[in-house]
Write an enzyme that holds these catalytic residues in place. Sequence first.
Site, short mmCIF file in Angstrom:
data_model
loop_
_atom_site.label_atom_id
_atom_site.label_comp_id
_atom_site.label_asym_id
_atom_site.label_seq_id
_atom_site.Cartn_x
_atom_site.Cartn_y
_atom_site.Cartn_z
N ARG A 80 2.07 0.35 -3.96
CA ARG A 80 1.59 0.06 -5.31
C ARG A 80 1.59 1.36 -6.12
O ARG A 80 0.85 2.29 -5.79
CB ARG A 80 0.17 -0.52 -5.26
CG ARG A 80 -0.41 -0.71 -6.64
CD ARG A 80 -1.80 -1.35 -6.63
NE ARG A 80 -2.32 -1.39 -7.98
CZ ARG A 80 -3.44 -0.80 -8.38
NH1 ARG A 80 -4.23 -0.19 -7.54
NH2 ARG A 80 -3.81 -0.86 -9.65
N HIS A 124 -2.05 1.74 -16.00
CA HIS A 124 -3.12 2.41 -15.25
C HIS A 124 -3.68 3.51 -16.16
O HIS A 124 -3.65 4.69 -15.83
CB HIS A 124 -2.59 2.95 -13.92
CG HIS A 124 -3.66 3.21 -12.88
ND1 HIS A 124 -3.66 2.64 -11.63
CD2 HIS A 124 -4.77 3.99 -12.92
CE1 HIS A 124 -4.72 3.06 -10.93
NE2 HIS A 124 -5.40 3.89 -11.68
N GLU A 169 -8.03 -2.02 -13.45
CA GLU A 169 -9.44 -1.80 -13.77
C GLU A 169 -9.73 -1.73 -15.27
O GLU A 169 -10.20 -0.70 -15.79
CB GLU A 169 -9.93 -0.51 -13.09
CG GLU A 169 -9.84 -0.56 -11.58
CD GLU A 169 -10.52 0.62 -10.87
OE1 GLU A 169 -10.97 1.56 -11.56
OE2 GLU A 169 -10.64 0.57 -9.63
N ASN A 290 -10.14 -4.03 -6.40
CA ASN A 290 -10.40 -2.63 -6.07
C ASN A 290 -11.87 -2.53 -5.71
O ASN A 290 -12.74 -2.92 -6.49
CB ASN A 290 -10.12 -1.71 -7.26
CG ASN A 290 -8.65 -1.67 -7.66
OD1 ASN A 290 -7.81 -2.34 -7.05
ND2 ASN A 290 -8.35 -0.89 -8.68
N TYR A 292 -14.94 0.05 -4.04
CA TYR A 292 -15.40 1.35 -3.54
C TYR A 292 -16.81 1.28 -2.96
O TYR A 292 -17.05 1.76 -1.86
CB TYR A 292 -15.28 2.43 -4.64
CG TYR A 292 -13.83 2.78 -4.88
CD1 TYR A 292 -13.19 3.72 -4.09
CD2 TYR A 292 -13.06 2.07 -5.81
CE1 TYR A 292 -11.84 4.00 -4.25
CE2 TYR A 292 -11.71 2.34 -5.98
CZ TYR A 292 -11.10 3.30 -5.18
OH TYR A 292 -9.76 3.55 -5.32
N GLU A 352 -7.07 -1.53 -4.01
CA GLU A 352 -7.54 -0.16 -3.77
C GLU A 352 -8.75 -0.21 -2.86
O GLU A 352 -9.66 -1.03 -3.07
CB GLU A 352 -7.96 0.56 -5.06
CG GLU A 352 -6.83 0.95 -5.96
CD GLU A 352 -7.29 1.74 -7.19
OE1 GLU A 352 -8.36 2.40 -7.14
OE2 GLU A 352 -6.58 1.68 -8.20
C1 GBH Z 1 -10.19 3.88 -9.20
O1 GBH Z 1 -11.29 3.86 -10.03
C2 GBH Z 1 -8.96 4.15 -10.00
O2 GBH Z 1 -8.19 2.98 -10.18
C3 GBH Z 1 -8.12 5.26 -9.44
O3 GBH Z 1 -7.21 5.69 -10.40
C4 GBH Z 1 -9.02 6.37 -8.95
O4 GBH Z 1 -8.31 7.51 -8.58
C5 GBH Z 1 -9.79 5.84 -7.78
O5 GBH Z 1 -10.43 4.66 -8.08
C6 GBH Z 1 -10.82 6.82 -7.23
O6 GBH Z 1 -11.78 7.13 -8.18
O7 GBH Z 1 -21.73 5.58 -9.41
O8 GBH Z 1 -21.76 6.11 -7.08
O9 GBH Z 1 -21.89 3.81 -7.76
C7 GBH Z 1 -12.52 3.73 -9.35
C8 GBH Z 1 -13.67 3.35 -10.21
C9 GBH Z 1 -15.87 3.90 -10.77
C10 GBH Z 1 -15.40 3.25 -8.51
C11 GBH Z 1 -17.17 4.49 -10.32
C12 GBH Z 1 -16.75 3.79 -8.07
C13 GBH Z 1 -19.07 4.14 -9.03
C14 GBH Z 1 -19.61 5.04 -7.99
N1 GBH Z 1 -14.93 3.83 -9.71
N2 GBH Z 1 -17.65 3.86 -9.15
S1 GBH Z 1 -21.36 5.14 -8.07
#
Ligand code: GBH
Length: 449
Positions: A80, A124, A169, A290, A292, A352
């Site tokens: 991707r 993106h 996103e 995506n 995290y 992601e």
């Molecule tokens: C993605 O965004 C993007 O698509 C990518 O480009 C980027 O490199 C990658 O992730 C890594 O950052 O405040 O501790 O709860 C991720 C979006 C936004 C995910 C903030 C985690 C909150 C963490 N992120 N988020 S916290």
Amino acid sequence: MPTAPMPEFPTGFRWGVSTSAYQIEGAAGTDGRGPSIWDTFAHTPGRIIDGSSGDVACDHYHRYAEDVALMAGLGVTAYRFSISWPRVLPSGTGQVNPAGLDFYERLVDELLAHGIDPVATLFHWDLPQPLEDAGGWLNRDTAHRFAEYADLVAARLGDRVRLWITLNEPFIHLSLGHATGVHAPGRMLLFDAFPVAHHQLLGHGLAVAALRARSTSPVAIANNYSPVRVVGGSEADVAAAATYEALHNRLFTDPLFGRGYPTELGFDTTAVRDGDLDVIAAPIDVLGVNYYNPTAVRAPEEGSPLPFELVPLTGYPRTAFDWPVDPAGLRELLGWLHDRYRTTLPPIQITESGCAYDDAPDADGWVPDPDRIAYLDGHLRAVRAAIDDGVDVTGYFVWSLLDNWEWAEGFTKRFGLVHVDFETGQRTPKSSYAWLREVIATTRREPRR
Ligand code: GBH
């Protein structure tokens, strides 16, 4: 270190890695590429933590063949990447830059030559600067320009890209880019940013139609999601968590599946015209997810400008970004999507999933990253568990193949399976790369093409 063998994944499950154009390509002024809002933002003093930019980044534009070889060595079945809109349309509209299209054609052909499915994201976050000067995503016209750009790319690559992703996103581009100003274009409109949400979704819907006219490949959008945990137990805390869930998890998903915008956010929706919601609800083939980490939410303090307050989620290990690590949150999220959207929900691919750690080569030149191995192991098991729960998950892409330029954090956060020396450009696979190669080799169930 994880020891139990990874369970098998369904036949045809897609194993991939993800990147994005501005974060890896470099070659910002090369072969006729125009400026994007991220060039402008990164070159504005004070915006990027280490004062860096994506001018060179991983120099993937020149090293793409080496990077595809790394993917082939890993054994992934899909890659991707994103297409830089200003590389193919330097002004965002009008004059095409043939050299830009040629680059993506070389990349796609190199992938196919190695048996790797090209998965192309059209946006993106790197909007052409001339479109921003005309109002950017606050301007409804940008949605139409986006569909024209989708048509152009699909006319050239529609026979070879195996999955289209319209937007990456849109919530982050709305919130960090237009509400709080942490990302490009740096607008601080808070809840007045709503037209940016609507015009992105309208652009998505128009692009779906444009892609369908040129390509038989499936079409998706990649949304970021975060399961919401209530902190405190008062009615106000529960209500604040529900509001945050509507904003973060439903704003860009309810309209896709014909439910319109959540009303509890109190947005001024005058930007929404008759027929727009039908365009946005055009069927998609895959939902990109995506993931995290989960988010902890409680009621705001008196006088807060926001209807919720985000608080640190305690009790979990943390990445170098200070994000909590909770694989169970991914299983919970997939269950939530499955329950809420039911028959309207297409198959999901995790577009992601990954983590940042302070990885560095040791004296022997190895790059040990046991925390990343544990992270990926846990999240893959969570996906497997969700499949057993009945959620149709058909792929998993690690963010990211390479250490790269992490937006406002510059070069200070390393997400790669492959270490990159940003002075020399040298790539060194980390221990997680070797680990994932074994997982893929022992759990993928379709023959290599
Ligand atoms: C993605 O965004 C993007 O698509 C990518 O480009 C980027 O490199 C990658 O992730 C890594 O950052 O405040 O501790 O709860 C991720 C979006 C936004 C995910 C903030 C985690 C909150 C963490 N992120 N988020 S916290």
